[in-house]
Structure formats: structure tokens, C-alpha cells
Design an enzyme around this catalytic site. Structure first.
Site, PDB file in Angstrom:
ATOM      1  CE1 TYR A 192       9.128  32.465  -7.999  1.00 40.53           C
ATOM      2  CE2 TYR A 192       7.734  34.421  -8.047  1.00 40.53           C
ATOM      3  CZ  TYR A 192       8.910  33.779  -8.392  1.00 40.53           C
ATOM      4  OH  TYR A 192       9.872  34.432  -9.139  1.00 40.53           O
ATOM      5  CE  LYS A 196      12.087  34.463  -7.010  1.00 38.60           C
ATOM      6  NZ  LYS A 196      13.485  34.229  -7.459  1.00 38.60           N
TER       7      LYS A 196
END
Length: 348
Positions: A192, A196
Site C-alpha cells: 500500500y 501513497k
């Protein structure tokens, strides 16, 4: 007159705001709060039923429901062509005008250990958390900058561009939603965090590029690029991810309390109104941000100086934080093995 005397750098009353991922969580909360300030709101997501419910929730909180307008669009934003279609539909619905603000909230985390995550899931996480924002940014910036791109060989030099008494058009805003993990990541977030971090880099690049168009075409509305860096947000996906999140990740996160979507949206909007571009919504992320800014510093000399002073302190602290987290992970591996799960608790 009121707006010209205001220090508000994010005026939305009477303007049109499009929010991706706006049917739930932070996106829905932001739509509700911006409607309360007088904005026209469009929310974009996949689930038609949740979109309809979301629009009604936003309408109920509007400053003046009789004059404000609301719309929802079902779309899969992992497709670049769908993002173009969404912008075209908004322009058509908005009487030929593009939205004044685009806020990208679509995406969700997938906290698992790297080798335990199928490659197909790694691709899905990147698509959901990075490419949805990248495609939407490309679609809206292509529309906003269409005039300037059609005249790239000749900068705008009309008399009004040199008339200092002329009131410039209010800026347009493109807002990304990244994460605390864009500044500092740890075990369990390898699928993840890169998405970002990529958003943070994209934001830095676009922020500088927008200066090029603003300088060449001073009569056109300037474009501000912002990125929000929330930590944990109490949403449906937050509850779901804790069902499969590894125990070692939970241990490293400790007892840090997640924020409600409403609190994250409210703090983000206040920061937008104050003119901030790199926005945090809690103290810890704000401090860690200073130690990781590098060339991301934006906001003028005074803010950069303040960031530098804090960075000197926090960078030293982060050395000890990283050392402590590395030690905890090694201790965990020796005690429980490489699965990341506490088998003793599961057997008890």
C-alpha cells in the site's frame, strides 16, 4: 467584496466540487461539509446505491438546498477513459463549465506482508490508490489547461495581464489523498505505501508544473495542487482491514487512535482555507512530515524555515523510532516466526 477581503484561500460557495470516492468515508464527509459552505457537489464512485444515499446525505447538510446542485456518477476510475468520461459528464451537467475543485479520495489500504500478497492484489492496490488519482488528475488538468496548451507558443500578454488592479480569477484546486505512510512506512504496508508515496511525488511535480502555465497565461485561473496525509480513518474498510492485518503490524501501530472521517475532512478543509498544500490531520503525522520533506517543502520561506527547525529535531527522533521498530520486528520473528501472526493468541 467579502471574498476579496477574506483570508480564505479555499472559497467554495457557489463553486462546483467533484469528489472521487465520495459515496462513503472521508470523501462523503468532505462533500457534506463543503455543501454546508455553499458548494455544488458531484460525487463519483462505483456503487450506485451508495452514491444515491450519499448525495441525499450531502443535500441534507447543504447551506441552501434550493439553489445548490448535486449530482453523482458511477464509474470505475481505474480506467483512464472512464475518468475522461466523468469530466465530460460533469462539464455537460455544469452548463459547459468544468468543476472548480477536484478532490481525489478513492482508494483503500491492503495491509498484508509482501510475499503473502498475490501479484494481482499488488496491481489492484496500485490501481485503486494511485492510478485512480493520476488518471483523474490527467483528465481534469487537460481540460483546465486546454486553452493554454492550444497557445503554447505564445504566452498571454494582454493589457489586463499587466494591470495590477484587475481582480484575478479564483484558483482551481486539485487535491490528492495520500497517507501518513507516504512519509514513513513499516512492516505490513508494503503493498500500500508505495502508491501513497507515488502520490506525494506526483503532487510535488505537478505543483511545480502549474507554475509554468500560471506564468505563461496569467489571465487564466491559477491551479493549486494539494495533498492530504491522514493516518487511520474509522471507515468500513478500516474495520475490514483489521480482520486480515498481521499481528506484527498491529503491534507496531500500537494504541494510536484513528480519526473519524468527519474530523479528517474538517481539519483538511481548514488547512485548505489557510492555503496549505501538504496537509496533515494529526500531530504525529505533522511531525514526521517535517523529517521527510526534502524537496517537497512548499508554502513560502517562513513555513519552510519552521519546517526545517522541526525537521532537525524530529529527524534525530526518527533514528530512534526506526531502531526501536526494527528491534520489535526482529524480536517478533524470533518468538512467533515469519508469518506475522501471533499463533500463541490464536491457540489460546
Amino acid at each position: 467584496m467579502g471574498n476579496s477581503l477574506s483570508n480564505d484561500k479555499f472559497v467554495v460557495k457557489g463553486r462546483t466540487v467533484a469528489i472521487t470516492g465520495g459515496s462513503r468515508g472521508m470523501g462523503l464527509a468532505a462533500g457534506h461539509q463543503l455543501a454546508a459552505k455553499g458548494a455544488n457537489i458531484i460525487i463519483i464512485a462505483r456503487d450506485r446505491e451508495k452514491l444515491a444515499q450519499g448525495v441525499e446525505h450531502i443535500r441534507q447538510g447543504a447551506l441552501d438546498p434550493s439553489t445548490q446542485r448535486f449530482h453523482h456518477i458511477s464509474a470505475d476510475l481505474t480506467s483512464s477513459s472512464e475518468c475522461v468520461r466523468v469530466i465530460d459528464e460533469i462539464v455537460s451537467w455544469n452548463l459547459g463549465n468544468p468543476p472548480d475543485v477536484v478532490w481525489c479520495c478513492a482508494g483503500s489500504p491492503h495491509p498484508t506482508l509482501f510475499i503473502d500478497t498475490p501479484v494481482s492484489e499488488l496491481e489492484a492496490v496500485m490501481n485503486s490508490n494511485y492510478f485512480t488519482s493520476l488518471y483523474m488528475a490527467h483528465a481534469i488538468l487537460s481540460h483546465w489547461l486546454r486553452t493554454s496548451r492550444e497557445h503554447t507558443t505564445q504566452p498571454s500578454r494582454t493589457p489586463s495581464s499587466t494591470n495590477t488592479s484587475t481582480i484575478s480569477a479564483p484558483p482551481r484546486h486539485l487535491i490528492f489523498t495520500a497517507s501518513f505512510l507516504a512519509f514513513y512506512t513499516f512492516t505490513g504496508y508494503s503493498p500500500y505505501s508505495p502508491a501513497k508515496a507515488a502520490l506525494r511525488s506526483l503532487s510535488d511535480s505537478l505543483s511545480q508544473e502549474m507554475n509554468l502555465y500560471a506564468a505563461a497565461h496569467p489571465n487564466e485561473p491559477p491551479i493549486r495542487i494539494h495533498t492530504i496525509f491522514p493516518a487511520g480513518i474509522l471507515t468500513e474498510s478500516y474495520e475490514a482491514e483489521n480482520l486480515y492485518k498481521s499481528d506484527v503490524t498491529k503491534m507496531l501501530e500500537g494504541a494510536d487512535e484513528a480519526q473519524t472521517p468527519e474530523a479528517v475532512a474538517a481539519k483538511s478543509i481548514r488547512a485548505l482555507e489557510s492555503g496549505q498544500e501538504l496537509i496533515t490531520t494529526d500531530i504525529l503525522t505533522s511531525l514526521v512530515k517535517r523529517s521527510m520533506l526534502g524537496g517537497s517543502v512548499r508554502g513560502g520561506f517562513a513555513r519552510a524555515l519552521g519546517d526545517w527547525v522541526l525537521a532537525c529535531v524530529v529527524t534525530l527522533a526518527m533514528v530512534f523510532v526506526r531502531h526501536d521498530m526494527d528491534r520489535k520486528v526482529r524480536d517478533w520473528g524470533r518468538k512467533f516466526g515469519a508469518s506475522g501472526m501471533n499463533r500463541e493468541d490464536k491457540q489460546a
